[in-house]
Design a protein around this motif. Sequence first.
Motif, PDB file in Angstrom:
ATOM      1  N   GLY A 226       4.461  -0.995   1.113  1.00 24.43           N
ATOM      2  CA  GLY A 226       3.622  -0.001   1.901  1.00 24.43           C
ATOM      3  C   GLY A 226       4.396   1.035   2.498  1.00 24.43           C
ATOM      4  O   GLY A 226       5.748   1.180   2.215  1.00 24.43           O
ATOM      5  N   VAL A 227       4.014   2.127   3.025  1.00 26.66           N
ATOM      6  CA  VAL A 227       4.674   3.323   3.404  1.00 26.66           C
ATOM      7  C   VAL A 227       4.394   3.676   4.897  1.00 26.66           C
ATOM      8  O   VAL A 227       3.225   3.319   5.446  1.00 26.66           O
ATOM      9  N   ASN A 228       5.400   3.714   5.542  1.00 28.44           N
ATOM     10  CA  ASN A 228       5.097   4.155   7.166  1.00 28.44           C
ATOM     11  C   ASN A 228       4.590   5.853   7.049  1.00 28.44           C
ATOM     12  O   ASN A 228       5.450   6.560   6.772  1.00 28.44           O
ATOM     13  N   LEU A 229       3.459   6.047   7.381  1.00 23.43           N
ATOM     14  CA  LEU A 229       2.896   7.457   7.308  1.00 23.43           C
ATOM     15  C   LEU A 229       3.586   8.303   8.451  1.00 23.43           C
ATOM     16  O   LEU A 229       3.798   9.436   8.305  1.00 23.43           O
ATOM     17  N   MET A 230       3.704   7.751   9.564  1.00 25.47           N
ATOM     18  CA  MET A 230       4.351   8.502  10.577  1.00 25.47           C
ATOM     19  C   MET A 230       5.581   9.097  10.379  1.00 25.47           C
ATOM     20  O   MET A 230       6.108  10.105  11.154  1.00 25.47           O
ATOM     21  N   ALA A 231       6.265   8.504   9.511  1.00 24.26           N
ATOM     22  CA  ALA A 231       7.676   8.750   9.167  1.00 24.26           C
ATOM     23  C   ALA A 231       7.702   9.796   7.877  1.00 24.26           C
ATOM     24  O   ALA A 231       8.874   9.916   7.433  1.00 24.26           O
ATOM     25  N   ASN A 232       6.621  10.001   7.558  1.00 24.45           N
ATOM     26  CA  ASN A 232       6.004  10.768   6.197  1.00 24.45           C
ATOM     27  C   ASN A 232       5.367  11.775   6.240  1.00 24.45           C
ATOM     28  O   ASN A 232       4.969  12.421   5.427  1.00 24.45           O
ATOM     29  N   THR A 233       5.138  12.229   7.710  1.00 22.03           N
ATOM     30  CA  THR A 233       4.202  13.518   7.794  1.00 22.03           C
ATOM     31  C   THR A 233       2.848  13.675   7.234  1.00 22.03           C
ATOM     32  O   THR A 233       2.683  14.434   6.249  1.00 22.03           O
ATOM     33  N   ALA A 234       2.194  12.640   7.594  1.00 20.33           N
ATOM     34  CA  ALA A 234       0.765  12.348   6.783  1.00 20.33           C
ATOM     35  C   ALA A 234      -0.138  13.528   7.244  1.00 20.33           C
ATOM     36  O   ALA A 234      -1.396  13.269   7.117  1.00 20.33           O
ATOM     37  N   VAL A 235       0.102  14.347   8.008  1.00 21.17           N
ATOM     38  CA  VAL A 235      -0.711  15.724   8.329  1.00 21.17           C
ATOM     39  C   VAL A 235      -2.144  15.202   8.959  1.00 21.17           C
ATOM     40  O   VAL A 235      -3.077  15.844   8.574  1.00 21.17           O
ATOM     41  N   LEU A 236      -2.139  14.245   9.640  1.00 22.00           N
ATOM     42  CA  LEU A 236      -3.421  13.681  10.341  1.00 22.00           C
ATOM     43  C   LEU A 236      -4.236  14.697  10.942  1.00 22.00           C
ATOM     44  O   LEU A 236      -5.432  14.845  11.073  1.00 22.00           O
ATOM     45  N   ALA A 237      -3.605  15.609  11.861  1.00 16.98           N
ATOM     46  CA  ALA A 237      -4.065  16.663  12.698  1.00 16.98           C
ATOM     47  C   ALA A 237      -4.790  17.660  11.628  1.00 16.98           C
ATOM     48  O   ALA A 237      -5.567  18.487  12.123  1.00 16.98           O
TER      49      ALA A 237
END
Length: 652
Positions: free
Chosen positions: A146-157
């Motif tokens: 898997g991938v840590n999305l918080m550490a990969n700028t997942a642009v949720l906003a």
Amino acid sequence: MSAQPRGESAPESDAYPGAARGATATVTAPPPAPATPAPAVTPPGVPERPDGVPGKRPAVADGAAAPARTRRWGWTSRRKDLAAYGTFLLVALWVTSQLWVDPAGRVAALYSGDPAQVQFFLAHSARVVLHGEFPFYTDQFNYPDGVNLMANTAVLALGIPMVPVTLLFGPAVSFVALVTLGLAGTAAAWYHVFSRHLVGRRLAAAVGAWFCGFSPAMLSHANWHPNIISQFLLPFIVWRVLVLTRSARPLRDGVLLALLVTAQAFINEEILLFTALACGVLLTAIVVQRPALWARAWRPLATGLSVCAVLAGALLAYPLYIQFAGPMAYHGLSDAVRDYGNDIAAFFAPGSPTFGGNERANVNLAPNYSEENAFFGWSLSLIAVGIVVWLRREVMVRALAATGLFFAVLSLGERVSWWDRDLFTGPWDLLVRLPLLDAVVPTRFALITSVVIGVLLALAVQRAWTLRGAEWRHARTVAVAALVLALLPIVPMPLKVTSRPPVPDFITADRWREYVGADQTLVPVPVPGMGNTHAMRWAASTNLEFKIPGGYFLAPRNGNTGDPGRFGGRPSDLGELLDEVATTGRTPKLNDRQRRRCLDELRHWNAALLVLPVGQHQAEPLRRTVEQLVGPGRRELDVWVWDVRPLSARSD
């Protein structure tokens, strides 16, 4: 100019302390306490507002005429604002015009990895909204780690508000829309803050905001990084920080700042860090010049920032825990990216995506074409220096100059160079290993310098338009000529694009569903990685209905949580083998040991199906290589497929 009595927080016009709407910005001095009012300092040659109150319209003596004049003033200002916002949107559409022709089939030239990654993240945002999936981690790619999305700028906003567009038109359209709105929105936000709190002339605000939104650095990142160019919250964050220096309601203002900070953290944390550092350096530069200001500013500033830290810390505590201590968390960037710095010559050359730019001329002046963070050109660099010299009596201008220069120096990286020739070790070498700074790409510090230049342009245009007497006759002519000379070479041009392979019909027609179960993976050939991200678009086009191994992302080295970061997951024998075949076109002769290792990896991935597009580069040698591993394939629609479920089934 008289001081405004403070019964509550400062009015909006005082957000940039000491700046009147009818004059250039002056001293960023917080006003004295209500009991001891003192006049704000106005630079020589700048007239006061007729009513003596910054940011307020003049009082009207004739009560009968007041309504008509008020309506006329409001309508004129509104029309000017709409014209500015419309112009910014048109320029953004001009820049992205080649992408809008075919969002799914075109991508910015040279690199395609980041757009594919962002499209994957946009599809993930849709799953968060529709299926309630965990927003900060996913195993839909790089399965099973898997991938840590918080550490990969997942642009949720950005991705969550774009969910309707993503579902209706696909993540490719959402990506291009975000790039367009990021450029236009950033310019519009700076215009709003400049025109209300820094300068009185709409033209001055528009010139400064235009540069902030369409600087060469912004155009460079527009090719690949909508999270970096979406800076429309930053002007309001800076404004609220400056409001705190003179606020009578620091608790409320601290809460407002905390909400802005929290939202920006889900767009791009690196840009948020840059904003905090820039505010700190700017305020320090002001206090150094006027130490007495600190006595009046420190209490409301400390109170507001404390409230902001507590509230934003509470809102971000769990996401930050996942980022730094959750699964697949890493600490620091890889050495290759950490060493990205600007060449000194980059500040005097026009950017590649501009009217005067030339990609070949910019070779080796920036880490790559997606990181042209300086590139102001000779004319603008000289005019920026000239503005500082001209307005050197103003505390704000000197503070801005110090801030821009400070971050320009840091952007040179660990080794300072001139035309790709190393000169000496830079100051960044002393900071690169500090917490948080070890995850910063140093070349991007020049983004702060770009904003400083935008502010200086706004102040200079405002001053030129407020000169009186003999100076006034030539001020506008000189200002226009200087702006043309400075800005013409860096006028934005449409982004250069290239075509990319379409998503295979086998994927869009849902034929893969006959083979791939919920906990199984579809293995693209070659295996997805930093140099091969097309399969991430396959998954995004299905709203991530199937899992894939590998991909383009940041993860801890060797997959061990807490290790330094690197691009990609664990090293893969099968992935490296297929990458070599795709690069060289040579079909290797595999031995039994290689076959066993590759089959072990397929079992680790719980692979159900291998898929090779017929039109893939080096498709024939890739097909022969895969057949040595798992046997003959079968042609379905526009792909070769290998059903490997019998070979990769996990034993209980």
